[in-house]
Structures are given as structure tokens and as C-alpha cells.
Write a protein that holds these residues in place. Sequence first.
Motif, PDB file in Angstrom:
ATOM      1  N   ALA A 112       2.449  -1.194   4.941  1.00 19.87           N
ATOM      2  CA  ALA A 112       1.953  -2.171   3.963  1.00 19.87           C
ATOM      3  C   ALA A 112       2.664  -1.991   2.630  1.00 19.87           C
ATOM      4  CB  ALA A 112       0.439  -2.025   3.799  1.00 19.87           C
ATOM      5  N   ALA A 113       2.884  -0.725   2.236  1.00 18.61           N
ATOM      6  CA  ALA A 113       3.556  -0.458   0.953  1.00 18.61           C
ATOM      7  C   ALA A 113       4.995  -0.954   0.982  1.00 18.61           C
ATOM      8  CB  ALA A 113       3.515   1.042   0.652  1.00 18.61           C
ATOM      9  N   SER A 114       5.626  -0.834   2.140  1.00 18.32           N
ATOM     10  CA  SER A 114       6.994  -1.302   2.305  1.00 18.32           C
ATOM     11  C   SER A 114       7.074  -2.819   2.103  1.00 18.32           C
ATOM     12  CB  SER A 114       7.433  -0.955   3.726  1.00 18.32           C
ATOM     13  OG  SER A 114       8.692  -0.409   3.742  1.00 18.32           O
ATOM     14  N   HIS A 115       6.117  -3.522   2.707  1.00 19.42           N
ATOM     15  CA  HIS A 115       6.066  -4.975   2.500  1.00 19.42           C
ATOM     16  C   HIS A 115       5.834  -5.298   1.035  1.00 19.42           C
ATOM     17  CE1 HIS A 115       6.446  -6.388   6.563  1.00 19.42           C
ATOM     18  NE2 HIS A 115       5.442  -5.635   6.996  1.00 19.42           N
ATOM     19  N   ALA A 116       4.936  -4.517   0.420  1.00 18.25           N
ATOM     20  CA  ALA A 116       4.589  -4.791  -0.975  1.00 18.25           C
ATOM     21  C   ALA A 116       5.780  -4.562  -1.898  1.00 18.25           C
ATOM     22  CB  ALA A 116       3.412  -3.906  -1.399  1.00 18.25           C
ATOM     23  N   ALA A 117       6.694  -3.659  -1.482  1.00 17.00           N
ATOM     24  CA  ALA A 117       7.842  -3.335  -2.327  1.00 17.00           C
ATOM     25  C   ALA A 117       8.882  -4.450  -2.332  1.00 17.00           C
ATOM     26  CB  ALA A 117       8.476  -2.033  -1.841  1.00 17.00           C
ATOM     27  N   ALA A 118       8.804  -5.365  -1.349  1.00 16.21           N
ATOM     28  CA  ALA A 118       9.797  -6.436  -1.262  1.00 16.21           C
ATOM     29  C   ALA A 118       9.365  -7.631  -2.118  1.00 16.21           C
ATOM     30  CB  ALA A 118       9.962  -6.864   0.187  1.00 16.21           C
ATOM     31  N   ALA A 119      10.252  -8.058  -3.006  1.00 24.81           N
ATOM     32  CA  ALA A 119       9.908  -9.176  -3.892  1.00 24.81           C
ATOM     33  C   ALA A 119       9.752 -10.473  -3.090  1.00 24.81           C
ATOM     34  CB  ALA A 119      10.969  -9.333  -4.968  1.00 24.81           C
ATOM     35  N   THR A 120      10.570 -10.628  -2.048  1.00 24.71           N
ATOM     36  CA  THR A 120      10.459 -11.784  -1.169  1.00 24.71           C
ATOM     37  C   THR A 120      10.505 -11.290   0.274  1.00 24.71           C
ATOM     38  OG1 THR A 120      12.827 -12.120  -0.917  1.00 24.71           O
ATOM     39  CG2 THR A 120      11.784 -13.189  -2.821  1.00 24.71           C
ATOM     40  N   TYR A 121      10.154 -12.187   1.186  1.00 25.63           N
ATOM     41  CA  TYR A 121      10.187 -11.826   2.601  1.00 25.63           C
ATOM     42  C   TYR A 121      11.591 -11.399   3.010  1.00 25.63           C
ATOM     43  CZ  TYR A 121       9.045 -12.200   7.607  1.00 25.63           C
ATOM     44  OH  TYR A 121       8.832 -11.925   8.931  1.00 25.63           O
ATOM     45  N   ARG A 122      12.595 -12.092   2.473  1.00 24.35           N
ATOM     46  CA  ARG A 122      13.996 -11.784   2.789  1.00 24.35           C
ATOM     47  C   ARG A 122      14.390 -10.371   2.368  1.00 24.35           C
ATOM     48  NH1 ARG A 122      17.593 -15.852   3.871  1.00 24.35           N
ATOM     49  NH2 ARG A 122      16.712 -17.949   3.896  1.00 24.35           N
ATOM     50  N   ASP A 123      13.758  -9.894   1.289  1.00 25.49           N
ATOM     51  CA  ASP A 123      14.120  -8.571   0.763  1.00 25.49           C
ATOM     52  C   ASP A 123      13.504  -7.420   1.555  1.00 25.49           C
ATOM     53  OD1 ASP A 123      15.573  -9.709  -1.257  1.00 25.49           O
ATOM     54  OD2 ASP A 123      13.849  -9.845  -2.615  1.00 25.49           O
ATOM     55  N   THR A 124      12.681  -7.746   2.553  1.00 29.93           N
ATOM     56  CA  THR A 124      11.985  -6.692   3.288  1.00 29.93           C
ATOM     57  C   THR A 124      12.970  -5.735   3.955  1.00 29.93           C
ATOM     58  OG1 THR A 124      10.324  -8.360   3.773  1.00 29.93           O
ATOM     59  CG2 THR A 124      10.144  -6.276   4.979  1.00 29.93           C
ATOM     60  N   ASP A 125      12.655  -4.435   3.862  1.00 30.60           N
ATOM     61  CA  ASP A 125      13.481  -3.403   4.509  1.00 30.60           C
ATOM     62  C   ASP A 125      13.004  -3.244   5.954  1.00 30.60           C
ATOM     63  OD1 ASP A 125      14.845  -1.184   5.354  1.00 30.60           O
ATOM     64  OD2 ASP A 125      14.299   0.084   3.646  1.00 30.60           O
ATOM     65  N   TRP A 126      13.505  -4.124   6.838  1.00 25.26           N
ATOM     66  CA  TRP A 126      12.995  -4.154   8.206  1.00 25.26           C
ATOM     67  C   TRP A 126      13.344  -2.910   8.998  1.00 25.26           C
ATOM     68  CZ3 TRP A 126       9.139  -7.126   9.106  1.00 25.26           C
ATOM     69  CH2 TRP A 126       9.003  -8.319   8.392  1.00 25.26           C
ATOM     70  N   ALA A 127      14.504  -2.318   8.715  1.00 27.47           N
ATOM     71  CA  ALA A 127      14.877  -1.096   9.435  1.00 27.47           C
ATOM     72  C   ALA A 127      13.833  -0.009   9.173  1.00 27.47           C
ATOM     73  CB  ALA A 127      16.260  -0.637   8.996  1.00 27.47           C
ATOM     74  N   GLU A 128      13.396   0.103   7.899  1.00 24.99           N
ATOM     75  CA  GLU A 128      12.393   1.085   7.522  1.00 24.99           C
ATOM     76  C   GLU A 128      11.055   0.774   8.229  1.00 24.99           C
ATOM     77  OE1 GLU A 128      12.162   3.818   6.208  1.00 24.99           O
ATOM     78  OE2 GLU A 128      10.187   4.081   5.293  1.00 24.99           O
ATOM     79  N   ILE A 129      10.729  -0.521   8.301  1.00 24.84           N
ATOM     80  CA  ILE A 129       9.456  -0.903   8.928  1.00 24.84           C
ATOM     81  C   ILE A 129       9.482  -0.613  10.434  1.00 24.84           C
ATOM     82  CG2 ILE A 129       8.034  -2.928   9.490  1.00 24.84           C
ATOM     83  CD1 ILE A 129       8.379  -3.736   6.547  1.00 24.84           C
ATOM     84  N   VAL A 130      10.616  -0.874  11.072  1.00 22.41           N
ATOM     85  CA  VAL A 130      10.739  -0.532  12.507  1.00 22.41           C
ATOM     86  C   VAL A 130      10.574   0.978  12.690  1.00 22.41           C
ATOM     87  CG1 VAL A 130      12.323  -0.452  14.485  1.00 22.41           C
ATOM     88  CG2 VAL A 130      12.189  -2.519  13.081  1.00 22.41           C
ATOM     89  N   LEU A 143      -4.085  -1.459   0.099  1.00 25.83           N
ATOM     90  CA  LEU A 143      -2.825  -2.163   0.330  1.00 25.83           C
ATOM     91  C   LEU A 143      -3.037  -3.400   1.222  1.00 25.83           C
ATOM     92  CD1 LEU A 143      -0.517   0.954   0.726  1.00 25.83           C
ATOM     93  CD2 LEU A 143      -0.231  -0.845  -0.993  1.00 25.83           C
ATOM     94  N   THR A 144      -4.002  -3.314   2.131  1.00 29.12           N
ATOM     95  CA  THR A 144      -4.305  -4.469   2.981  1.00 29.12           C
ATOM     96  C   THR A 144      -5.084  -5.520   2.193  1.00 29.12           C
ATOM     97  OG1 THR A 144      -4.531  -2.875   4.782  1.00 29.12           O
ATOM     98  CG2 THR A 144      -5.264  -5.124   5.223  1.00 29.12           C
ATOM     99  N   GLU A 145      -6.070  -5.025   1.451  1.00 29.89           N
ATOM    100  CA  GLU A 145      -6.933  -5.898   0.664  1.00 29.89           C
ATOM    101  C   GLU A 145      -6.131  -6.636  -0.417  1.00 29.89           C
ATOM    102  OE1 GLU A 145      -9.777  -6.537   1.640  1.00 29.89           O
ATOM    103  OE2 GLU A 145     -11.067  -7.101  -0.024  1.00 29.89           O
ATOM    104  N   ALA A 146      -5.060  -6.007  -0.905  1.00 32.89           N
ATOM    105  CA  ALA A 146      -4.251  -6.590  -1.980  1.00 32.89           C
ATOM    106  C   ALA A 146      -3.664  -7.949  -1.579  1.00 32.89           C
ATOM    107  CB  ALA A 146      -3.126  -5.628  -2.353  1.00 32.89           C
ATOM    108  N   ARG A 147      -3.435  -8.138  -0.276  1.00 33.40           N
ATOM    109  CA  ARG A 147      -2.803  -9.387   0.181  1.00 33.40           C
ATOM    110  C   ARG A 147      -3.817 -10.450   0.559  1.00 33.40           C
ATOM    111  NH1 ARG A 147       1.251  -6.125   3.395  1.00 33.40           N
ATOM    112  NH2 ARG A 147       0.321  -6.846   5.319  1.00 33.40           N
ATOM    113  N   ARG A 148      -5.086 -10.110   0.406  1.00 34.32           N
ATOM    114  CA  ARG A 148      -6.147 -10.961   0.947  1.00 34.32           C
ATOM    115  C   ARG A 148      -6.097 -12.416   0.474  1.00 34.32           C
ATOM    116  NH1 ARG A 148     -12.233  -9.029   1.116  1.00 34.32           N
ATOM    117  NH2 ARG A 148     -13.318 -10.998   1.218  1.00 34.32           N
TER     118      ARG A 148
END
Lengths: 409, 116
Positions: free
Chosen positions: A295-313, A236-241
Motif C-alpha cells: 500500500a505504501a508503494s502505491h501511495a509513493a507513486a504520484a500517478t498510476y504510471r509512476d508505480t514501481d511495479w517491480a517492487e510491488i511484484v 494506508l488502506t483507509e487513506a484511499r477510501r
Amino acid sequence: MSTAERQLAETIRTEGARILATLVRTVGDLHIAEDAVQEAAMRALRQWPVTGLPESPRAWLTVTARRAAIDFLRREGARTAKERAAVDLPLDDDTPEAVVHDDMLRLIFTCAHPALSLDAQVTLALRVLCGLTTTQIASVLLSSESAVAKRLTRTRAKISRAGIPYQVPSAAELPERLSAVCAVVYTLYTSAHSATAGPHLSDVDGCREAVRLARLVCALMPDEGAPMSVLSLLLLTEARRDARTDAGGHPIVLAEQNRALWDATAIDEGRRLLDASLRRSGGIADPYQLQAAIAASHAAAATYRDTDWAEIVRLYNLLIEVHPSSAARLARAVAVAEDSGTAAGLAALAELEPDQRWHTVCAELLARDGRYLEAIDEMTASLTDPGSVSDAEADHRQRQIAQWTRRVP
Amino acid sequence: MPQYAALTYTADVDWTAPENAADMAAYGEFGSTHGESIRGGAALYPTATATTVRVRGARGGEVVLSDGPYAETKEALTGFYLIEAADLDEALRIAADIPAAWDGAVEVRPVIDFGG
């Protein structure tokens, strides 16, 4: 090195670890086994491009390495029964797969033996499990060749003199010993990761070696959850490289990354592994699983705006609970700022001990609120200890300062 | 079979003092549990009884004595065992049973076999 040559070198290294694992057991000496496999690898690299691939590269390498081991032993004068036995090594590749499997496990657990320091474990793993030369290890770990050579010599001496056994730990010891193996793989990845940011160019990719090693550990122990969670995190980390740096090697922050460059196949595999490992651990997450989940949570968001920040916190809170670190606390502050606003993020930051990373995070948050003068001060503070920052990163911070300076009313 | 020295580092202790009888009993238990692996050892008088010897220059030079242990540390060398074990893992398992490991530390070092 051309792609074909690189592939050839990788085949030889993969096969080399298998052959080494069995050779160590039969010869009873890590150093002789290593030298023998290295010798076989060098001959293959010289001969195969000229003669073409042998019918069975594995058999060719096995026989060549055994011959080399016999030569080395004769030169030293075979002393012990084990060494005499090695001189009678069969010169064909008839080792049953199950035996190779156990030998590989022995080799892995020896590399990650808790009586060795983490540095020693990682260096030895790069050498014997990844088959890298001293020069290549030095470039992956951003160390000097002589320091790596010295560490390897010291580690081999400790293994043989202190009598670190060449065996798979008992079932009772397995969980703890397995977590040491995971730590080696993960540390190897993070060390290699920072090396890719440095100015050094290397013919081997330390991050890919770590992923390869994680895959190997998973394949050897398919019923264990811990190796799965490490492989998941690495994938998941390498995927964003490719999205993480621009053409000039400058870092691109998550918010500005082109998500089309993220490797969807690696993300899928990482997610599946994460789910499988969570099922095995009964939902109780270890630090690798929590980081993978972030990392998977970030990957699930189509854009930065769509990120589920509550889940990440929420995930960072859990991570800090089971494995507190300043990196996790900083990342949590950023997530808090995204979820509840800049003021909340700055308040979370205020509870932490400032270091150079802290100053950059603080600067970014201040700039987001248009407080450019304060942001410039913080970013300048982050550069007071330039030794700890890669050139590309320092350059990036200087450009941020310049950008904010233009915006000061 | 390889031998290991297990050096015990604990708070400086007088093993002969009666108040340490309970500790001594714990060591006695270790001794009977691992009797087959123990090849030797000794409990040492406190560091206050130690004298450190150095010879200045080369052999035959001035003998310089200092009152006290080689290194003044919070945890002192208070004794040692000579242990026989199949490999380091076994030696470490035995060392973890030495009471010194519970409130101090035990340093395990392989012993050189000169083949004599």
C-alpha cells in the motif's frame, strides 16, 4: 444523527470500554458489566443533550455504570464473595490509570482468546471494546440481529462456563496471543470494509471502529511491533477510501482513482508506523507489514504510471511465501501484467484456480489487449454466482461488459 | 476449583495390547507429571467392544441396541481424564501434555458443579 450527537456517542463508547474493563474484573461477570455500561451509556445519551456535558463525563459514566451494576447484582441476589465485593464498589472514579491500562489489556486478550472462534472474537470485540449495540454489530458484519445476539450469548456462556481467565498472557505466550489480537482487529476491518460496499446504511462506521481499536492496542502495548504493523496497514488502506468509490457507490479501480483524494496525513502516519514496526521485527516482515508495504508503494507513486511495479511484484512474492492466499496471487498477477506486460500477467493467472474474482481480473487484462470478445466472456462468467458480489460491484461489471461490447469491431 | 473433562480422541486403540506398552508409558508419565491435577479418568477398550443403547419413544419404550460406538469416526473416544485446573488456560496447558493430543485430539469440556 447529527455530528454533535455522533461525537457524543463516540465519547460515550470510548469511555464505556474503559469502565467495562475494570467493572468486569470487580464484578467477575462479563454480562452484568456489559449491561451496566450499556445502561450508563443510554442514560448519558438521553440526559447529556438536555443537561449539557457533566464536568467529568468519565466520572459520571463510571458512577452511573457502577450503580447500575449494583442494581443488577442485587436483583440477581449477590451470591459469591466477588459479587458481594462489587456491591461495595466505590462510587467515585478513583481507579488508577495503571490499573485501567491492565484491565483494558485483560479485556482485549479475553476477546481474542484462542478458545473462541474468530467470528465470536470479532463480534465480542465490537460489543465490549467498541461498545456497539447488537443492531449496530449486525449492520457492520452484514449479519442479522438475532444471529449476533445468539453468538454473543453463546460466547459469554463459553467464557464463564469454560473459565476463560480474565488476565494478560505470560511473556512466553504473548507473541502468539498478540497475533490473535491483531487478527481480530484486521478481520474486523476487512468485514466492515465489505459491509461499506453493501446497500446497508449504518450509523456506525466499522472501518473507523477497527482503526480506533488498532490505535488502542498500539497505545496499550507501545513496545510491540505487531499492533503497529496492523495499524499501519489499516491507515494506508483507509487513506484511499474516499477515492475508491464514486458518488453512486460504484468501485473505482486503482488506475482511475483521483490520488488527490487520498488522505496524505493517514499515509504519512501509516508509513512511519510501518518503518517503526520493521525496525522492531529486525526487517523480517509479517503479512501485515508486507501488505502495508505494498500500500505504501502505491501511495509513493504520484500517478498510476509512476508505480514501481517491480517492487510491488517482489513484495507480493514475499507475501505469498509467508501467507499464501488467492487474493494475493490475483493481485500479484495484475502487478506482473503491469511490470512485464499483459501476456506475462495472463500466464501468471493461468497457474491459479479460477473463481469469480479471477474471471474479472482475466477480463480486465484481455480487454487491455483489445481482446474484447474474450473479455466479455470472462466478465460474464464472473457474474454467474451473483450472491457473492455486492450490488455496486455487479453493476460495475455489467457496465464494463456494455463498454467492451461497443468496442467490438 | 473448576473441573474439566479431557476426552481423548485417537485412532481406535487396544491399550491392553503389548505393542502399546510404549504409549502406555507416555500416559504414565503424563499421570505422574500432572498427578496433582488429575481427579479421575479411565482408558477404554476399543470401539469394537462398544454397545450403543437407545430407548425408542419415551422412558420404558423399546430398548434398541446397536453394536459399535455412538459415532463411527476415524478418531474414536479412547479415554478421558477428569482434571482440576484454575481456569481454562491451565486446563488447556495440561491437555496439551496428554499423549492423545500429539497424534489425535483432546476435547476439553468444563464440568458442571452441582454444588453437591
